[in-house]
Write an enzyme that holds these catalytic residues in place. Sequence first.
Site, PDB file in Angstrom:
ATOM      1  CB  ALA A   1      -0.946  -0.006   1.199  1.00 25.31           C
TER       2      ALA A   1
ATOM      3  CD  GLU B   1       6.628  -6.911  -2.349  1.00 27.33           C
ATOM      4  OE1 GLU B   1       6.536  -5.798  -1.816  1.00 27.33           O
ATOM      5  OE2 GLU B   1       6.692  -7.982  -1.709  1.00 27.33           O
TER       6      GLU B   1
ATOM      7  CB  CYS C   1      -7.433  -5.663   6.146  1.00 31.00           C
ATOM      8  SG  CYS C   1      -6.261  -4.371   6.443  1.00 31.00           S
TER       9      CYS C   1
ATOM     10  CB  VAL D   1      16.138  -3.126  -1.451  1.00 26.65           C
ATOM     11  CG1 VAL D   1      17.245  -2.141  -1.082  1.00 26.65           C
ATOM     12  CG2 VAL D   1      15.461  -2.713  -2.762  1.00 26.65           C
TER      13      VAL D   1
ATOM     14  CG  ASN E   1      -3.916   3.135   1.019  1.00 22.00           C
ATOM     15  OD1 ASN E   1      -3.726   3.081  -0.189  1.00 22.00           O
ATOM     16  ND2 ASN E   1      -4.233   2.070   1.733  1.00 22.00           N
TER      17      ASN E   1
ATOM     18  NE  ARG F   1     -26.166  16.215  27.698  1.00 22.98           N
ATOM     19  CZ  ARG F   1     -25.447  17.329  27.564  1.00 22.98           C
ATOM     20  NH1 ARG F   1     -24.601  17.721  28.493  1.00 22.98           N
ATOM     21  NH2 ARG F   1     -25.572  18.069  26.469  1.00 22.98           N
TER      22      ARG F   1
END
Lengths: 452, 452
Positions: free
Chosen positions: A12, A36, A46, A83, A309, A446
């Site tokens: 992401a 990647e 998720c 990497v 994101n 409240r």
Amino acid sequence: MTERLVVIGGDAAGMTAASRARRRRQPEDLEIVAFERGPYTSYSACGIPYFVGDLVSDIDELVARTPDEHRRNGIDVRTGHEVVAVDIDRRRVRVRDLSDGADLDEPFDQLVVATGAVPFRPDVPGIDTDGIFGVQTLADGVAVRRAVDDRAPERAVIVGGGYIGLEMAEALVRRGLEVSLIDRTEQPMGMALDADMGALVGRALGAVGVTLHMGERVEGFDADDGRVRAVRTPRRTLPADLVVLGTGVRPDSRLAGESGIAIGETGGIVTDARMQTSVDGVWAAGDCVETVDRVTGNRVLIPLGTHANKQGRVVGINATGGDVRFPGVIGTAASKICAYEVARSGLTEGQAAQAGIGVVAATIQATTRAGYYPGAEPITVKIVAERANGRIVGAQIVGEEGAGKRIDVLATAIWNRMHVDEVASLDLSYAPPVAPVWDPVLVAARKAADLL
Amino acid sequence: MTERLVVIGGDAAGMTAASRARRRRQPEDLEIVAFERGPYTSYSACGIPYFVGDLVSDIDELVARTPDEHRRNGIDVRTGHEVVAVDIDRRRVRVRDLSDGADLDEPFDQLVVATGAVPFRPDVPGIDTDGIFGVQTLADGVAVRRAVDDRAPERAVIVGGGYIGLEMAEALVRRGLEVSLIDRTEQPMGMALDADMGALVGRALGAVGVTLHMGERVEGFDADDGRVRAVRTPRRTLPADLVVLGTGVRPDSRLAGESGIAIGETGGIVTDARMQTSVDGVWAAGDCVETVDRVTGNRVLIPLGTHANKQGRVVGINATGGDVRFPGVIGTAASKICAYEVARSGLTEGQAAQAGIGVVAATIQATTRAGYYPGAEPITVKIVAERANGRIVGAQIVGEEGAGKRIDVLATAIWNRMHVDEVASLDLSYAPPVAPVWDPVLVAARKAADLL
């Protein structure tokens, strides 16, 4: 001269940064390369519990954008490439082609570190036994589902009672397994909810047949023919054909740290509000960074896709000459556990105490719709307010359909540092099919105001 | 000496004031008398369409608290009693016992005017014909339902395309009637939504078989044997066995005006933020008062149960020596029309133009849950932001289950005068069963920010 933007990590944060940069700069002006190490890009981790639970039948549905789709957008995605080193001075990364182990150096002008997180694995005997699964990457999800589909396991043990552990517990119940859950805390979601609210979640899990063993820690795993057979705690030995680890993650900041990029006390990469690291032209986003909690001002780790994101977008804009900021987080999160939607934002009572903030807390029961309208479901709302000034600093909700997203109202109130008395006066929507005339969040506010 | 609090009107505003006052003061200290001309107290008029549509089977379910329940709480409720005059100087009301027409004078120290609203009735020939129903009071709801149950009507015409008209249209479709709807505006909910959003509602109504005749006004009603037979517009004559008027309401401020209490230009009773009228010790709350729109600063009429309840609470506290304020409204409202939840807050584009506020508006389509999660339903979000300063001033949502209550997030943002760029950065909850990773309200806010 063409500039070169290199992205480390294709999920992401990294790919949002890459995509946003691509929209702002032409290929002849800016080359974008993303490395990647896995096979997937831009996926929803998720969604794994729903794939395992067979609410989603095809793993590809969890992929928002494939490597090929990114390539067609002008991003040079190299999957299966890890990497292994960053040379800040020479502006190069060393990349290993995982198919043949060959290393090559790749130059960059701007670098985006989006290395994500690595799961915690309890350091106990037998942890590497076959049949013990993490659920961090899409490949993990595929492996768990395959185990359920192919091995016909009967008993599962979940280690860890956070979001992912509970979601996986439900998924495995759905698949017909007998499921137990172990966690060190006294109630499920001990990191996210106060114990009184966590108890409601525990009850929901019990109702669908999940056996909870709270306040216990895993001592080890027993194996048979190299495959997991049982989970041991100080109090019991639980038979298990399948074990899922939901024991949290830590930022994968090793590479950044080794390269001389500043790492914070949290273990996450340090960035400024523009998401730039301690090194000029080196940016970071997603689960590998620490971020600012707007309520306490502390630096925190909140590994969530929403932040990844948003941070990726900020990086994509700033790394291409823009100037936008990531304003921090307030710890909002949600989950659906069996019939219950569970949501929280800001500080729990416990977290407030840890932060040295004196609070009042009010909890109310109500219904999601007008009481007389069909489908009015129970909802419990807890609000935490700072005693000294009445400001709302935290909220927790547990309830059935329609309950959870109400947290966003309270998150927006926390974000704006509203006094609970003003929260209780908010002009919120009412119609019998969607709310009682006093919305539950108003009633809770409240009650909190009346405690001040 | 015992003080005396008199309440005129036994619905939400009046009885909330009475109940709150009762909780704050003992009966020996404060006598509370409430006069209500009808038979019911504290009911949900908003529930009438669901009673007519048989989602709610017993009218008593719509009554939050009966006269006897109020009496047991120490409030002297007198139903069937209409206050016909207020003598401010002598601190008395003249009350008519509707059972025998006898008048008597009742003294007060504090007075609460909660006379509610009266429905507009088009001033056209035949308006008083049998078979034409308003839906303002619970008695109205009983009458409509009885007509549907007993007369077996086949064709209904709804006059007025606002919330109540549309909700009644759906209710009558549910009861098997052929339903047409007439309104002067070009799209349903012309007062609440811009035409583009209203068109979505119109489509939903069409899908369940409601025939819309928009941009038409009623010229008259035809009768047969004294019972309604047809509705005439300049363009057509619509056969009708049953007509429902959803043509809005105006504040019932006549009594207050005649008593010398100040009435505003809107026609509503003027109050200060403590809900006190121009007369010391005379308070007003609910549909009969005008209130402040926090977005424009204008005085407006928003006859909604939510405000009536909140204002009633403020009156109950202040009339018994307390000091709290009603902070005004931002025009939040919601409804469920067929499959669609419809919600709005703040200003539409049209209202902004009328108020002379230059705006940008952004509309987006998304889904209520992650796209891959079962039950991800369409949602359309429109955000209106002030061009000069980027602040969000309005929002509209039309979508299926889970869409509508998202308006509360945007209402809270409007309340806090947030910049749309900050709205787009809000830390809102995400989990695949309850939201996409970018919640639709964030996407809409981002699009609005990009237009600035």
